[in-house]
Design a protein around this motif. Structure first.
Motif, PDB file in Angstrom:
ATOM      1  N   MET A  44       0.840  -1.195   0.000  1.00  0.00           N
ATOM      2  CA  MET A  44       0.000   0.000   0.000  1.00  0.00           C
ATOM      3  C   MET A  44       0.875   1.244   0.000  1.00  0.00           C
ATOM      4  N   SER A  45       0.456   2.257  -0.768  1.00  0.00           N
ATOM      5  CA  SER A  45       1.190   3.515  -0.818  1.00  0.00           C
ATOM      6  C   SER A  45       0.879   4.350   0.420  1.00  0.00           C
ATOM      7  N   GLU A  46       1.607   5.432   0.591  1.00  0.00           N
ATOM      8  CA  GLU A  46       1.369   6.309   1.742  1.00  0.00           C
ATOM      9  C   GLU A  46      -0.056   6.867   1.702  1.00  0.00           C
ATOM     10  N   GLU A  47      -0.500   7.306   0.526  1.00  0.00           N
ATOM     11  CA  GLU A  47      -1.833   7.869   0.412  1.00  0.00           C
ATOM     12  C   GLU A  47      -2.895   6.830   0.732  1.00  0.00           C
ATOM     13  N   GLU A  48      -2.694   5.598   0.233  1.00  0.00           N
ATOM     14  CA  GLU A  48      -3.648   4.534   0.506  1.00  0.00           C
ATOM     15  C   GLU A  48      -3.728   4.226   1.993  1.00  0.00           C
ATOM     16  N   CYS A  49      -2.574   4.259   2.656  1.00  0.00           N
ATOM     17  CA  CYS A  49      -2.555   4.009   4.097  1.00  0.00           C
ATOM     18  C   CYS A  49      -3.265   5.128   4.853  1.00  0.00           C
ATOM     19  N   MET A  50      -3.054   6.351   4.400  1.00  0.00           N
ATOM     20  CA  MET A  50      -3.625   7.508   5.093  1.00  0.00           C
ATOM     21  C   MET A  50      -5.151   7.531   5.001  1.00  0.00           C
ATOM     22  N   VAL A  51      -5.704   7.123   3.867  1.00  0.00           N
ATOM     23  CA  VAL A  51      -7.155   7.230   3.657  1.00  0.00           C
ATOM     24  C   VAL A  51      -7.839   5.868   3.741  1.00  0.00           C
ATOM     25  N   ALA A  52      -7.120   4.858   4.191  1.00  0.00           N
ATOM     26  CA  ALA A  52      -7.644   3.492   4.165  1.00  0.00           C
ATOM     27  C   ALA A  52      -8.930   3.351   4.967  1.00  0.00           C
TER      28      ALA A  52
END
Length: 208
Positions: free
Chosen positions: A23-31
């Motif tokens: 998972m990318s940083e953005e995906e982790c942040m908005v997961a």
């Protein structure tokens, strides 16, 4: 649109945005950890998938909502652990990793085994058919080689020593042609047996 339909759409969107464990940083942040759990459960993923997601997001200082993930995964497993999915998984030759809860596993496994029996029967047919194809290709190549060598044998340019070699080569290839013919006869008989086995398994399957 009912609740399950909305959940399936959400899971599909999550998959498109990065449903794999990486998972990318953005995906982790908005997961949406509940949706991720639902997606993994609906795909029959092991609970270890959460650990892989946790490791991927740890680099960005993000901790997963374990409770939401597990709740979503339980909902997803109710979609995965059905007779229909069990049969489809077995029919596709997929491996079952024991993810279904005890109250759902029995019907799932019965259907999975029925699908796997059909998969194995089809695989046996495919193996023999592939062997027949390989033998036929080899026989055709030998026929072409014999034609080429025979033409060279009677040409004016061929030397005495070359003709001796060509004759030996042609004799060897003709012998192999004979062996291939015998092997093909055996393989066609084997194919008929395997096809009969497949038809028998298919006919007796309660899920066909």
């Amino acid at each position: 649109m009912n609740f399950i339909d909305k959940k399936l759409i959400t899971a599909a969107l999550v998959a498109l945005l990065g449903g794999c464990a990486g998972m990318s940083e953005e995906e982790c942040m908005v997961a949406d950890w509940h949706a991720l759990g639902f997606e993994d459960g609906a795909a029959g993923a092991q609970v270890a998938q959460l650990s892989r997601r946790r490791q991927a997001c740890a680099d960005y200082g993000v901790r997963p909502d374990t409770e939401a993930y597990r709740a979503g995964r339980s909902e997803g497993l109710r979609l995965y652990c059905t007779e229909q999915r069990g049969y489809r998984s077995g029919r596709a030759g997929q491996t079952y990793t024991g993810v279904c809860p005890a109250n759902l596993e029995g019907p799932f496994l019965n259907a999975y085994q029925a699908g796997r029996d059909l998969y194995l029967a089809q695989h046996a047919v495919d193996e023999v058919a592939a062997a027949i194809h390989d033998h036929e290709v080899e026989r055709e190549q030998l026929a072409d080689d014999i034609t080429d060598k025979s033409a060279r044998l009677i040409s004016d340019e061929a030397t005495r020593d070359e003709r001796i070699t060509l004759l030996a080569d042609i004799a060897r290839m003709k012998k192999r042609q004979g062996e291939l013919g015998t092997e093909l006869d055996d393989l066609h008989q084997e194919l008929a047996l395997r096809q009969a086995d497949y038809q028998n398994v298919e006919m007796n399957s309660p899920y066909r």
